[in-house]
Design a protein around this motif. Structure first.
Motif, PDB file in Angstrom:
ATOM      1  N   LEU A   1       0.828  -1.205   0.000  1.00 60.52           N
ATOM      2  CA  LEU A   1       0.000   0.000   0.000  1.00 60.52           C
ATOM      3  C   LEU A   1       0.863   1.256   0.000  1.00 60.52           C
ATOM      4  O   LEU A   1       0.583   2.224  -0.713  1.00 60.52           O
ATOM      5  N   SER A   2       1.930   1.244   0.799  1.00 58.44           N
ATOM      6  CA  SER A   2       2.836   2.385   0.840  1.00 58.44           C
ATOM      7  C   SER A   2       3.511   2.603  -0.513  1.00 58.44           C
ATOM      8  O   SER A   2       3.640   3.739  -0.989  1.00 58.44           O
ATOM      9  N   LYS A   3       3.901   1.521  -1.141  1.00 60.56           N
ATOM     10  CA  LYS A   3       4.531   1.595  -2.463  1.00 60.56           C
ATOM     11  C   LYS A   3       3.567   2.197  -3.491  1.00 60.56           C
ATOM     12  O   LYS A   3       3.957   3.061  -4.293  1.00 60.56           O
ATOM     13  N   MET A   4       2.304   1.754  -3.459  1.00 65.57           N
ATOM     14  CA  MET A   4       1.310   2.277  -4.394  1.00 65.57           C
ATOM     15  C   MET A   4       1.134   3.788  -4.189  1.00 65.57           C
ATOM     16  O   MET A   4       0.997   4.552  -5.149  1.00 65.57           O
ATOM     17  N   THR A   5       1.145   4.196  -2.933  1.00 68.59           N
ATOM     18  CA  THR A   5       0.972   5.617  -2.641  1.00 68.59           C
ATOM     19  C   THR A   5       2.130   6.428  -3.179  1.00 68.59           C
ATOM     20  O   THR A   5       1.944   7.447  -3.859  1.00 68.59           O
ATOM     21  N   LYS A   6       3.336   5.983  -2.870  1.00 65.85           N
ATOM     22  CA  LYS A   6       4.525   6.759  -3.227  1.00 65.85           C
ATOM     23  C   LYS A   6       4.819   6.734  -4.726  1.00 65.85           C
ATOM     24  O   LYS A   6       5.118   7.753  -5.334  1.00 65.85           O
ATOM     25  N   GLU A   7       4.743   5.554  -5.332  1.00 69.58           N
ATOM     26  CA  GLU A   7       5.151   5.429  -6.729  1.00 69.58           C
ATOM     27  C   GLU A   7       4.088   5.923  -7.705  1.00 69.58           C
ATOM     28  O   GLU A   7       4.413   6.398  -8.792  1.00 69.58           O
ATOM     29  N   LYS A   8       2.826   5.802  -7.330  1.00 70.84           N
ATOM     30  CA  LYS A   8       1.752   6.157  -8.254  1.00 70.84           C
ATOM     31  C   LYS A   8       1.053   7.459  -7.884  1.00 70.84           C
ATOM     32  O   LYS A   8       0.113   7.874  -8.555  1.00 70.84           O
ATOM     33  N   GLY A   9       1.500   8.086  -6.792  1.00 72.91           N
ATOM     34  CA  GLY A   9       0.905   9.353  -6.399  1.00 72.91           C
ATOM     35  C   GLY A   9      -0.518   9.239  -5.903  1.00 72.91           C
ATOM     36  O   GLY A   9      -1.276  10.215  -5.947  1.00 72.91           O
TER      37      GLY A   9
ATOM     38  N   GLU B   1       3.828   3.064  11.630  1.00 72.66           N
ATOM     39  CA  GLU B   1       5.054   3.609  11.039  1.00 72.66           C
ATOM     40  C   GLU B   1       4.922   3.872   9.541  1.00 72.66           C
ATOM     41  O   GLU B   1       5.697   4.655   8.967  1.00 72.66           O
ATOM     42  N   TYR B   2       3.968   3.231   8.882  1.00 74.41           N
ATOM     43  CA  TYR B   2       3.821   3.399   7.433  1.00 74.41           C
ATOM     44  C   TYR B   2       3.101   4.695   7.058  1.00 74.41           C
ATOM     45  O   TYR B   2       3.100   5.083   5.892  1.00 74.41           O
ATOM     46  N   GLY B   3       2.483   5.361   8.016  1.00 75.60           N
ATOM     47  CA  GLY B   3       1.752   6.586   7.716  1.00 75.60           C
ATOM     48  C   GLY B   3       2.663   7.797   7.630  1.00 75.60           C
ATOM     49  O   GLY B   3       3.660   7.900   8.342  1.00 75.60           O
ATOM     50  N   ASP B   4       2.323   8.738   6.753  1.00 77.24           N
ATOM     51  CA  ASP B   4       3.018  10.025   6.723  1.00 77.24           C
ATOM     52  C   ASP B   4       2.559  10.892   7.890  1.00 77.24           C
ATOM     53  O   ASP B   4       3.350  11.623   8.489  1.00 77.24           O
ATOM     54  N   ARG B   5       1.250  10.797   8.192  1.00 79.60           N
ATOM     55  CA  ARG B   5       0.691  11.485   9.348  1.00 79.60           C
ATOM     56  C   ARG B   5      -0.324  10.563  10.019  1.00 79.60           C
ATOM     57  O   ARG B   5      -0.829   9.617   9.414  1.00 79.60           O
ATOM     58  N   MET B   6      -0.612  10.877  11.286  1.00 78.59           N
ATOM     59  CA  MET B   6      -1.644  10.149  12.023  1.00 78.59           C
ATOM     60  C   MET B   6      -2.669  11.140  12.548  1.00 78.59           C
ATOM     61  O   MET B   6      -2.310  12.111  13.224  1.00 78.59           O
TER      62      MET B   6
END
Length: 229
Positions: A188-196, A210-215
């Motif tokens: 999920l993190s990869k999809m967010t970062k690589e695909k915007g 830890e995978y969140g940018d914010r909580m």
């Protein structure tokens, strides 16, 4: 700063009326940005599920402002809301909700075929998505022969196959063991970062914070604190 995908201000949502009226959301204000993975956390009953139902146009709300991907949800009729969800939103749930009679690739292709895509093209896109979640060898396998982590990856592929801009994950790891949960969150993190993509993960699972940018912390129908990771 990246562009704002979600802008909510002072969202109020009640259920019932009169003496039985219950406030589910008590003035929720939140902005979420393009390419962000936001963790939405808080105790059971604090309003998390109600909130994500509001921002995906599954529930109406009583008052406030809610703008998602440039759409003012207060001005959309029901047909427009259905089209909005079908085109722009992907859903990943705790329960995988896979159809047991269909293979992995057929499950992933289902949203496309429902939307009118030709079967051959839908299956081709579904295979490409299964490749991305590292299940190339499982195209023709039915859910009962997949592990929990593999079923969740199929569900992720299904949620993303129509290329939505905004993804909602409701407790995506709570039924998985630690290793499977890590694999799912890394995907999920990869999809967010690589695909915007922009993603909100609703969770009680502190193993994945830890995978969140914010909580964003919710309590009693309000967001009480937002932390940077």
């Amino acid at each position: 700063m990246n562009k704002t995908i979600l802008h909510c201000k002072d969202i109020i949502k009640t259920f019932g009326s009169g003496e039985s009226e219950v406030f589910a959301l008590r003035g929720v204000t939140l902005d979420v940005y393009e390419g962000e993975l936001l963790m939405l956390v808080g105790p059971s009953g604090c309003g998390k599920t109600t909130f994500v139902s509001v921002i995906t146009a599954l529930l109406s709300f009583d008052s406030g402002i809610c703008n998602v991907l440039g759409h003012d949800l207060t001005t959309m009729d029901e047909d427009e809301k259905v089209l909005f969800r079908g085109k722009s939103v992907g859903f990943v749930f705790q329960a995988f909700n896979l159809l047991p009679s269909l293979t992995a690739v057929e499950n992933v292709a289902l949203p496309l075929t429902i939307a009118g895509e030709k079967r051959a093209i839908a299956l081709q896109k579904a295979k490409a998505m299964l490749d991305e979640v590292e299940l190339s060898s499982k195209y023709d396998v039915r859910p009962s022969h997949l592990s929990g982590g593999q079923q969740q990856r199929v569900a992720i592929a299904r949620a993303l196959v129509h290329n939505p801009e905004f993804i909602i994950c409701d407790e995506p790891t709570s039924s998985l063991d630690h290793k499977s949960g890590q694999i799912v969150m890394e995907l999920l993190s990869k999809m967010t970062k690589e695909k915007g993509k922009t993603m909100i993960v609703v969770t009680h699972d502190n193993r994945i914070y830890e995978y969140g940018d914010r909580m964003a912390h919710m309590e009693d129908g309000k967001i009480i604190k937002i932390e940077e990771n």
